[in-house]
Design an enzyme around this catalytic site. Structure first.
Site, short mmCIF file in Angstrom:
data_model
loop_
_atom_site.label_atom_id
_atom_site.label_comp_id
_atom_site.label_asym_id
_atom_site.label_seq_id
_atom_site.Cartn_x
_atom_site.Cartn_y
_atom_site.Cartn_z
N LYS A 1 0.85 -1.19 0.00
CA LYS A 1 0.00 0.00 0.00
C LYS A 1 0.89 1.24 0.00
O LYS A 1 1.74 1.42 0.86
CB LYS A 1 -0.92 0.06 1.22
CG LYS A 1 -1.99 1.17 1.08
CD LYS A 1 -2.63 1.57 2.39
CE LYS A 1 -1.85 2.61 3.14
NZ LYS A 1 -1.85 3.96 2.50
N CYS B 1 12.94 10.77 8.97
CA CYS B 1 12.72 10.19 10.30
C CYS B 1 13.96 10.25 11.17
O CYS B 1 13.85 10.31 12.39
CB CYS B 1 12.24 8.75 10.15
SG CYS B 1 13.35 7.69 9.20
N GLU C 1 9.56 0.53 11.11
CA GLU C 1 10.59 1.58 11.07
C GLU C 1 9.85 2.88 11.31
O GLU C 1 9.11 3.35 10.45
CB GLU C 1 11.33 1.56 9.73
CG GLU C 1 12.63 2.34 9.76
CD GLU C 1 12.48 3.76 9.28
OE1 GLU C 1 12.46 4.68 10.15
OE2 GLU C 1 12.36 3.97 8.07
N GLU D 1 8.58 14.93 17.22
CA GLU D 1 9.09 14.85 15.85
C GLU D 1 8.33 15.86 15.00
O GLU D 1 7.17 15.65 14.66
CB GLU D 1 8.91 13.43 15.31
CG GLU D 1 9.55 13.23 13.95
CD GLU D 1 9.41 11.80 13.45
OE1 GLU D 1 10.32 11.34 12.74
OE2 GLU D 1 8.40 11.15 13.77
#
Length: 537
Positions: free
Chosen positions: A228, A338, A304, A435
């Site tokens: 996806k 990230c 991850e 973040e």
């Protein structure tokens, strides 16, 4: 090339010679697009027309491009303008069911797992060749859908895409089992078998690279896949999948469904006939994926996830070099990375000098149409991310951090944000804890190694870290003490196919890339057979 280092490639590509395609774009549209060096002028008034056609917007299921079962589509947007690029098939549970059925049949009955590993490797090698042949089109699609600089996509990420698939092609016929001695008269084999149907969910910040990190090892091990795409960036995976079938991949081995997380993503993670899930994205979404996998058939999961990586500048650092590397560690890919070095810890003895030079470097950052030659920073991915970053900037101001530069949008359209630098940041501020995923550098002061180790580790994340020092003893102390999956010393964002990537704590489970990624897609089977009158044991 044996290794692809984003940092070195970008330093050459952004400030050195450009590709012929990009040179022609820059020359033919100099009056139509504009470059802003931290300017409040309109960044993109008349955006450059991308040199690529949109050819694939349907799902790819069982080797065929097909509409969504519901007939629905959703728009994918140009982040330079907020305008629609194309309408893409919107997948839901029924489309996932169709794709999983195709992948299951291809695994249970089809030729892919039964091929020799060498035959599989040849298809992966041919795909890598086709990636290089069509690299300009893929890079243009990636830039158009994502907003990253074309030079970054074409000179760094497309070569890395080809390299990753060649790396996994090389592994396909080297996945060996073992013969182990037993304490009795038995012959014991340890077999490494493909896990089956792999469900994979990739993010929007590096669509093609994440495609490679997921698809490469799964195919090398003999699995079939339902992938996806992120709803923000569905275009390049569909194009790449078409190239895979040109390379000879059998139908049903790789299936691509575009759609949203709560519908298509949730259906994939909870599907009872999917044998394994791999997800890259936010930590909060990763928790949901893990829960859905556990509540369905307890399928194994690799994750991850997010990060809040420290970048530590020691007192012996060459400040000019440290400023440039810290700038790159944070602002690369519009800050949408990230592992971005988003907590810049600077020793108190060099702090003031670092702040002034970091501010000056951010002010020189070239922001504009990512198709234009020389642009370092394009737009954020979409309006949601754009507004999120601006909220964090306001939070930093309200919490009394010092706004050294930036802090506002750039231009009158699209999702461009000024390169932003905060000083006098403290660990309890949101900009130091959360973040942000945007071009916001938070600079904190420290006094000694024990202090910075404690503060750097005081986070729920553990994805990566950076250390800048001339002292090897200092480097060794920090690299052992920092609880992170990757520690870069006097470099950052060095991504080689053979280097594993993943995180401690809430930054994930398992590793991507390298030999370690193969473990995600293999089952281990012990086969024990009696030996009658063996000559030896």
């Amino acid at each position: 090339m044996a290794a692809l280092r984003i940092s070195s490639l970008l330093s050459r590509s952004l400030f050195g010679s450009s590709s012929s395609l990009l040179s022609s774009l820059g020359k033919t549209s100099a009056r139509r697009g504009s470059i802003s060096r931290f300017s409040t002028a309109a960044v993109v008034e008349e955006p450059i027309v991308p040199p690529v056609q949109i050819a694939y917007t349907q799902h790819l299921i069982n080797g065929q491009f097909v509409d969504a079962a519901s007939g629905k589509t959703f728009p994918t947007y140009d982040p330079r303008t907020g305008e629609v690029i194309a309408y893409v098939a919107e997948g839901d549970a029924e489309d996932i069911n169709r794709a999983v059925a195709a992948a299951r049949k291809a695994f249970d009955e089809g030729p892919w797992p039964k091929m020799t590993p060498y035959e599989r490797s040849l298809i992966l090698f041919r795909f890598a060749d086709l990636v290089e042949k069509h690299s300009d089109e893929l890079a243009a699609l990636e830039t158009w859908d994502n907003g990253k600089p074309f030079e970054q996509a074409s000179k760094s990420e497309l070569p890395m895409l080809a390299r990753l698939f060649r790396y996994y092609a090389g592994w396909a016929d080297k996945i060996h089992g073992l013969t182990v001695p037993a304490d009795s008269s038995h012959h014991v084999q340890i077999l490494h078998e493909p896990i089956g149907v792999a469900g994979q969910i990739i993010p929007w910040n590096f669509p093609l690279i994440m495609f490679a990190w997921k698809v490469g090892p799964a195919l090398a091990c003999g699995n079939t896949i339902v992938l996806k795409t992120a709803e923000q960036t569905p275009l390049t995976a569909l194009y790449a999948a078409k190239l895979f079938h040109e390379a000879g991949l059998p139908p049903g081995v790789l299936n691509i469904v575009s759609g949203y997380g709560p519908t298509a993503g949730a259906a994939l993670a909870s599907h009872m006939d999917v044998d394994k899930i791999a997800f890259t994205g936010s930590t909060d979404t990763g928790k949901i994926v893990l829960e859905l996998a556990a509540k369905s058939n307890l399928k194994p999961v690799t994750l991850e996830l997010g990060g809040k990586s420290p970048f530590i500048v020691c007192e012996d650092a060459d400040i000019d070099q440290a400023v440039e590397l810290a700038h790159f560690a944070l602002f690369f890919n519009q800050g949408q990375c990230c592992c971005a070095g988003s907590r810049t810890y600077v020793h108190e003895r060099v702090y003031d000098e670092f702040i002034e030079k970091a501010k000056a470097r951010a002010m020189r950052r070239v922001v504009g149409d990512p198709f234009k030659n020389g642009v370092e920073q394009g737009p954020q991915i979409d309006s949601e991310q754009f507004e999120k970053v601006l909220r964090y900037i306001r939070s930093g101001i309200e919490s009394k951090a010092t706004l050294e530069c930036g802090g506002e949008r750039l231009g009158s359209k699209g999702y461009f944000i000024q390169p932003t630098v905060f000083s006098n940041v403290h660990d309890d501020m949101l900009i130091a804890k959360d973040e942000i995923f945007g071009p916001v550098q938070s600079i904190l002061m420290f006094k000694d190694l024990n202090e910075v180790i404690r503060r750097a580790n005081a986070t729920r994340y553990g994805l990566a870290a950076g250390v800048f020092t001339r002292n090897m003893d200092t480097a060794n102390t920090l690299t052992r003490a920092l609880r992170a999956g990757t520690v870069w010393v006097n470099c950052f964002d060095v991504f080689d196919a053979a280097i594993p990537f993943g995180g401690y704590k809430m930054s994930g489970i398992g590793r991507e890339k390298s030999i370690y990624s193969l473990n995600n897609y293999l089952q281990v089977k012990a086969v024990v057979t009696p030996l009658k009158n063996p000559a030896w044991l």
